[in-house]
Write an enzyme that holds these catalytic residues in place. Structure first.
Site, PDB file in Angstrom:
ATOM      1  N   ARG A   1     -43.151 -17.528  -2.495  1.00 24.95           N
ATOM      2  CA  ARG A   1     -42.304 -16.454  -1.966  1.00 24.95           C
ATOM      3  C   ARG A   1     -42.208 -16.523  -0.446  1.00 24.95           C
ATOM      4  NH1 ARG A   1     -44.756 -12.021  -6.201  1.00 24.95           N
ATOM      5  NH2 ARG A   1     -43.092 -12.146  -7.760  1.00 24.95           N
TER       6      ARG A   1
ATOM      7  N   ASN B   1     -36.819 -12.556  -3.653  1.00 21.58           N
ATOM      8  CA  ASN B   1     -38.111 -13.197  -3.378  1.00 21.58           C
ATOM      9  C   ASN B   1     -38.337 -14.468  -4.192  1.00 21.58           C
ATOM     10  OD1 ASN B   1     -38.442 -11.974  -5.838  1.00 21.58           O
ATOM     11  ND2 ASN B   1     -40.316 -10.868  -5.316  1.00 21.58           N
TER      12      ASN B   1
ATOM     13  N   LYS C   1     -35.506 -17.210  -9.661  1.00 22.06           N
ATOM     14  CA  LYS C   1     -34.438 -16.214  -9.620  1.00 22.06           C
ATOM     15  C   LYS C   1     -33.108 -16.783  -9.092  1.00 22.06           C
ATOM     16  CE  LYS C   1     -37.512 -12.228  -9.108  1.00 22.06           C
ATOM     17  NZ  LYS C   1     -37.834 -11.028  -8.304  1.00 22.06           N
TER      18      LYS C   1
ATOM     19  N   HIS D   1     -40.297 -14.786 -10.119  1.00 23.49           N
ATOM     20  CA  HIS D   1     -40.933 -13.666 -10.820  1.00 23.49           C
ATOM     21  C   HIS D   1     -42.087 -14.208 -11.645  1.00 23.49           C
ATOM     22  CE1 HIS D   1     -41.539 -10.238 -13.567  1.00 23.49           C
ATOM     23  NE2 HIS D   1     -41.566 -11.154 -14.524  1.00 23.49           N
TER      24      HIS D   1
END
Length: 269
Positions: free
Chosen positions: A205, A215, A105, A218
């Site tokens: 994470r 976090n 992310k 994904h």
């Protein structure tokens, strides 16, 4: 691994050498072009292995090559294992193994953690079929997270995922391990980084996430979820027959719709 048929390339790198790490993405692209059965890639940190002591302290890239000939191949096959005149799109990615979507992310990318995460993914036994850096569009993310459209945090989540570049990866597990979807869920850990640090401190994470929704990574929740997410973000991806049948088994026979009709099961992302 050194006994694998084909060519194995070992990247001998220094832990302090930043430019050594981006080579990983280059070799993954080469593996896709040449063929996963013909080119293998491994990382070896010289500072951690006594047998590589003579390579320590070098600033230039160092590669070790190990080649084992497959006698079942003809000379032509050896030289051109990936050439096929079947009219298919050269950018199309396919796999006969179970695959899953992974996204590094924007927060992890912005903090410069992409290469570290990719190295941990490979060390965990995953093959990376493709690795693409992309800044998501708002339209993509609204469709991707449409199952959260009624939630209070929906707009924040969409804005966050469009705030900068992400790395989109298609992962598959090596033979003899659990399926890629389950293995990737395990490596990521619980969705909430605070929970992950308590329950699975070695998970990605726990190490790279800060708080929800930041976090770091994904992953698809299950195989059907993976098929739908990959179809949305990688329209050219070809599923294995096993995955296709598994996905069709949960749908109405003959029902076909555009990407906008894709539905995702409820998850915490």
């Amino acid at each position: 691994m050194l006994g694998s048929k084909g060519l194995t390339v070992v990247d001998v790198y220094q832990g302090w050498c930043g430019p050594c790490k981006p080579v990983v993405s280059l070799f993954q692209k080469m593996r896709i072009e040449v063929g996963l059965d013909f080119l293998h890639f491994a990382l070896a940190e010289a500072d951690c292995l006594d047998v590589l002591e003579k390579y320590r302290g070098r600033c230039e890239p160092t590669f070790l090559f190990y080649a084992i000939k497959d006698k079942a191949l003809s000379d032509e096959d050896e030289c051109f294992p990936h050439i096929k005149d079947d009219g298919e799109d050269e950018n199309m990615v396919s796999s006969e193994k179970t695959c899953t979507l992974a996204i590094i992310k924007p927060d992890a990318v912005a903090h410069g953690k992409t290469d570290e995460i990719i190295m941990k993914i490979q060390e965990a036994g995953f093959d990376i079929l493709t690795n693409e850096e992309r800044t998501m569009t708002e339209a993509e993310m609204r469709l991707f997270y449409q199952h959260k459209a009624g939630e209070e945090a929906f707009e924040k989540l969409v804005h966050y995922m469009c705030s900068g570049p992400s790395h989109l990866l298609i992962l598959t597990s090596t033979e003899g391990t659990e399926d890629a979807v389950t293995a990737w869920q395990t490596l990521m850990g619980p969705c909430d980084p605070n929970v992950a640090r308590m329950e699975q401190p070695e998970s990605l994470r726990a190490q790279y996430g800060t708080e929800m929704p930041f976090n770091a990574v994904h992953g698809s929740r299950d195989r059907e979820d993976a098929n739908r997410e990959l179809a949305l973000l990688f329209p050219s991806f070809k599923f294995s027959d096993k995955d296709t049948k598994a996905s069709q088994g949960s749908e109405v026979e003959g029902a076909v719709g555009p990407p906008e009709a894709l539905r995702f099961p409820e998850d915490m992302d």
